[in-house]
Structures are given as structure tokens and as C-alpha cells.
Design an enzyme around this catalytic site. Structure first.
Site, PDB file in Angstrom:
ATOM      1  N   GLU A 145      -5.031   4.236   6.003  1.00 22.00           N
ATOM      2  CA  GLU A 145      -4.641   3.996   4.608  1.00 22.00           C
ATOM      3  C   GLU A 145      -4.929   5.205   3.709  1.00 22.00           C
ATOM      4  O   GLU A 145      -4.095   5.571   2.883  1.00 22.00           O
ATOM      5  CB  GLU A 145      -5.399   2.764   4.098  1.00 22.00           C
ATOM      6  CG  GLU A 145      -4.841   2.209   2.828  1.00 22.00           C
ATOM      7  CD  GLU A 145      -5.624   0.992   2.338  1.00 22.00           C
ATOM      8  OE1 GLU A 145      -5.506  -0.076   2.951  1.00 22.00           O
ATOM      9  OE2 GLU A 145      -6.345   1.130   1.344  1.00 22.00           O
ATOM     10  N   SER A 149     -10.814  -0.153   3.070  1.00 23.14           N
ATOM     11  CA  SER A 149     -10.079  -0.451   4.304  1.00 23.14           C
ATOM     12  C   SER A 149      -9.512   0.849   4.856  1.00 23.14           C
ATOM     13  O   SER A 149      -8.767   1.533   4.165  1.00 23.14           O
ATOM     14  CB  SER A 149      -8.919  -1.401   4.026  1.00 23.14           C
ATOM     15  OG  SER A 149      -9.422  -2.579   3.475  1.00 23.14           O
ATOM     16  N   ARG A 155       0.830  -1.226   0.000  1.00 21.71           N
ATOM     17  CA  ARG A 155       0.000   0.000   0.000  1.00 21.71           C
ATOM     18  C   ARG A 155       0.861   1.271   0.000  1.00 21.71           C
ATOM     19  O   ARG A 155       0.539   2.258   0.661  1.00 21.71           O
ATOM     20  CB  ARG A 155      -0.933   0.036   1.216  1.00 21.71           C
ATOM     21  CG  ARG A 155      -1.953  -1.069   1.282  1.00 21.71           C
ATOM     22  CD  ARG A 155      -2.961  -1.016   0.140  1.00 21.71           C
ATOM     23  NE  ARG A 155      -3.987  -2.016   0.316  1.00 21.71           N
ATOM     24  CZ  ARG A 155      -3.879  -3.279  -0.092  1.00 21.71           C
ATOM     25  NH1 ARG A 155      -2.787  -3.675  -0.722  1.00 21.71           N
ATOM     26  NH2 ARG A 155      -4.857  -4.121   0.105  1.00 21.71           N
TER      27      ARG A 155
END
Ligand SMILES: Cc1cc2nc3c(=O)[nH]c(=O)nc-3n(C[C@H](O)[C@H](O)[C@H](O)COP(=O)(O)OP(=O)(O)OC[C@H]3O[C@@H](n4cnc5c(N)ncnc54)[C@H](O)[C@@H]3O)c2cc1C
Length: 340
Positions: free
Chosen positions: A331, A236, A165
Site C-alpha cells: 500500500e 496496513s 486505496r
């Protein structure tokens, strides 16, 4: 060439559905606009926020400076001698539609990344990943406008510094590059990646196609994740923390059922499991809350504010820290950045 608007609402341009206003707003449909845009922002001393589908950011009420919606379109391919295909897609194309079209054209490799919201141009920013596949696995190069050097250039996969990520675009040099197109390297032969639990049941199926995997991924995602059109969310909300094996051993003594996955010699913990274990799943605070079917997803039920979401995020981080000794990193990117 630049059609700049003032005080533009972004409520429909972020999937969390927060009410936000851009001081300046421009839609980019031609790469020739980019040098002009950067020059304008420099002269006027405006910060620049690049916007794709708005599915991985958290906006405040007022976005000072310029918001540029990257709406570049285009698609072309070139066959290589070894049978693989280089597929170049412009940054403003929709990601899911692009994956769908790849399969129609017999180009395989990215089918596990079906139904991820957003644009092709934002996909390298956090090296999108799902069901055992990451974008970097099939990326050839990224075309960018380099704001530091004031020129168009290309970054190879290694120059993108991809990680879980993460990439050069997200952490190393977050404001340097404007992604204009991405080139993928794809196979004509279908090699399924079925390691993830929801996909492993397909392994024994005769005549398995990439379309079958694509459909299965879409079906799992629809059952687990809220549709942002119905419930505001950014997917998420926290990254899965990665810890050393010794720390996992200690944690496992206290929490034998703690969910973890091996990650290049380290251990990735399931953040959703920890949040659930701390009792947050399904909890709501004001107009924001934790999704009842997936604790990793925070939502805005409508009319929620960034302040409420930040408070909820901080409470979750604190309780996971106190219980497991692990800090959860969000995130999505926050605009403006969170004040510490
Ligand atoms: C329901 C849901 C499910 C999701 N599932 C997943 C998942 O499985 N895996 C996963 O990895 N992510 C997932 N996400 C997160 C998100 O969809 C991806 O990160 C996606 O790539 C973001 O694309 P976007 O166009 O919406 O980017 P935006 O949210 O518009 O932007 C994200 C960041 O990229 C920057 N950016 C945008 N365009 C450009 C550009 N052209 N050049 C440079 N920088 C740019 C922005 O400034 C911002 O910092 C999910 C989100 C939702 C809402």
C-alpha cells in the site's frame, strides 16, 4: 521565498522510522512557493518528493533530489442552501485534528476516519478509508498545482478517479499534481455508518452522537494498531486483493474460513487473514517484523533498514502467492522506487 537546505535527515519525518537523508529539502508554507519550487527542480533536474506526515511511504537511505514538506495551513467553510456545508482545509493540516474539529463544528460524515495519521493533503492520494467510509464519499474537490500545465487548478471528485486505496494522484499521474487544499461536503444531520463489526454494537444506543462513533473508532484503532511513536510502521502494509467471484469459490473449497467482502461485483480478500494463515503473524526478521496483533502491519523495531523490510515483504508475497495464488500489492509508496 524558497529556503532550501542540503542533506536533511528525514528519520523523524517517516512513521516507519527509517534513517533517510534528503539531498535537498524545503518546507512549503505558502502556495506562491510552488511555481518557484517546480521551476527550480526543472532547472536543476531534481526529482521532487512531496511529503506530508510520512505515514504512507517507505524511504531508502538517501533520497536524491528535492523533498518538499507540504505545510500549508488554513480552514474555511460555506453553508449551502440545502443545509450541507462546504469545508475547505489546506493540505498541511493534520487529518485527525481536522476530523476532531469537524465534529466540534457540527459537521458530520468523516467521523469513521478518525485517528488515521497524516495530512489532509495526502488523504486523497490513496482515498483513505476505514470502518465503511472512504474519503471520496464526502469529497467535493481538490485544489492542486498542476506541474504539467504550470498552473493552479481544481479537480472535481470524478476527475480524481478514486478507487479502493487509489486515485489519479497515486497511479494514473503520480507526479503531476501538488495538492494544496481539499474541499469536503458535509452534513449538519448525523447519519451513522455502523456496518463494521466493532461499530455495530453502537446501533442500538439511544442518542448516539458522531462523537460516540469517533471515540469508538479511536478506541478500536488503539487496541489493534501500533502507535508509530512507539513502534515504527506505515499502517496496513498490503492492499486487500480484489478477485472475481469464481476465483473466490475455488479458494473457499480449500479454505472455507477465508475472510472476504463483496466489492462492486467482485470479492475483496482479507490480506491480514491470509498472511496470518501463512504463519507470519508475530514473526520477526532482524529489526523488522509482522505485528503480533494485526498481520497486515509490518514494523521497524528500531534500527531496521529498508532492505530488511523489502526482504520481509517479498517473502510474505511469495508465501501468500504459493498458498492462495494471489499476489499482495504493497500500500505505501517506495522512494526511491523498488528496483525490479
Ligand atoms: C498506524 C497507521 C494507521 C493507518 N491507517 C490507515 C487507514 O485506516 N486507512 C488508510 O487509508 N490509510 C491508513 N494509513 C496510511 C496513511 O496514514 C494515509 O495514507 C495518510 O493519508 C498518509 O498521509 P501522510 O500525510 O502521512 O502522507 P505521506 O506518507 O507523507 O505521503 C503519502 C503519499 O502522498 C504523497 N503526498 C503527500 N502530500 C501530498 C500533497 N500535498 N500533494 C500530492 N501528493 C502528496 C506523497 O508524495 C506520497 O506518495 C495508516 C498509517 C499508519 C501509520
Amino acid at each position: 521565498m524558497l529556503s532550501i537546505q542540503r542533506n536533511v535527515p528525514l528519520d523523524d519525518l517517516n512513521t516507519l522510522g527509517f534513517s533517510a537523508n534528503a539531498e535537498y529539502f524545503v518546507q512549503i508554507t505558502d502556495i506562491a512557493q510552488l511555481p518557484l519550487l517546480c521551476e527550480y527542480c526543472q532547472e536543476q533536474k531534481l526529482e521532487l518528493l512531496l511529503l506530508g506526515g510520512g505515514s504512507n511511504l517507505v524511504l531508502g537511505d538517501r533520497i536524491g533530489g528535492m523533498v518538499a514538506l507540504i505545510d500549508l495551513k488554513g480552514w474555511s467553510s460555506e453553508s449551502l442552501k440545502d443545509g450541507r456545508v462546504l469545508l475547505r482545509i489546506a493540505a498541511g493540516e493534520n487529518w485527525h485534528t481536522a476530523v476532531d474539529r469537524m465534529l466540534d463544528e457540527g459537521l458530520f460524515g468523516l467521523e469513521n476516519l478518525a485517528l488515521i495519521p497524516g495530512t489532509v493533503g495526502a488523504a486523497p492520494v490513496q482515498n483513505i478509508g476505514a470502518y465503511g467510509v472512504e474519503l471520496k464519499d464526502h469529497l467535493h474537490e481538490v485544489e492542486v498545482y498542476d506541474r504539467a500545465q504550470k498552473c493552479f487548478t481544481r479537480l472535481s471528485r470524478s476527475a480524481c478517479h478514486f478507487a479502493y486505496r487509489d486515485s489519479v494522484f497515486k497511479s494514473l499521474e503520480p507526479d503531476r499534481y501538488i495538492i494544496t487544499a481539499v474541499t469536503f461536503i458535509l452534513q449538519r444531520d448525523f447519519n451513522p455508518v455502523l456496518g463494521y463489526s466493532g461499530l455495530s454494537e453502537l446501533a442500538g444506543r439511544p442518542y448516539l452522537t458522531a462523537r460516540d462513533v469517533f471515540e469508538q473508532v479511536c478506541s478500536i484503532r488503539r487496541s489493534k494498531l501500533p502507535d508509530p511513536k512507539l513502534l515504527g510502521n506505515a499502517g496496513s502494509f498490503f492492499k486487500n486483493p480484489v478477485i472475481p467471484p469464481e476465483q473466490l469459490l475455488q479458494l473457499k473449497q480449500r479454505f472455507p474460513d477465508l475472510v472476504s467482502y463483496p466489492d462492486q461485483g467482485r470479492c475483496k480478500l482479507a490480506a491480514g487473514w491470509m498472511i496470518d494463515r501463512c504463519g507470519w503473524k508475530g514473526r520477526r526478521e532482524g529489526q523488522v517484523g509482522v505485528y503480533e496483533h494485526q498481520a497486515l502491519v509490518l514494523f521497524n523495531a528500531g534500527g531496521g533498514t529498508r532492505t530488511e523490510l523489502e526482504r520481509l515483504m517479498a517473502n510474505i508475497q511469495l508465501s501468500v502467492q504459493q498458498t492462495f495464488g494471489v499476489w499482495l500489492e504493497p500500500e505505501p509508496r517506495f522512494y526511491p522506487a523498488i528496483k525490479n
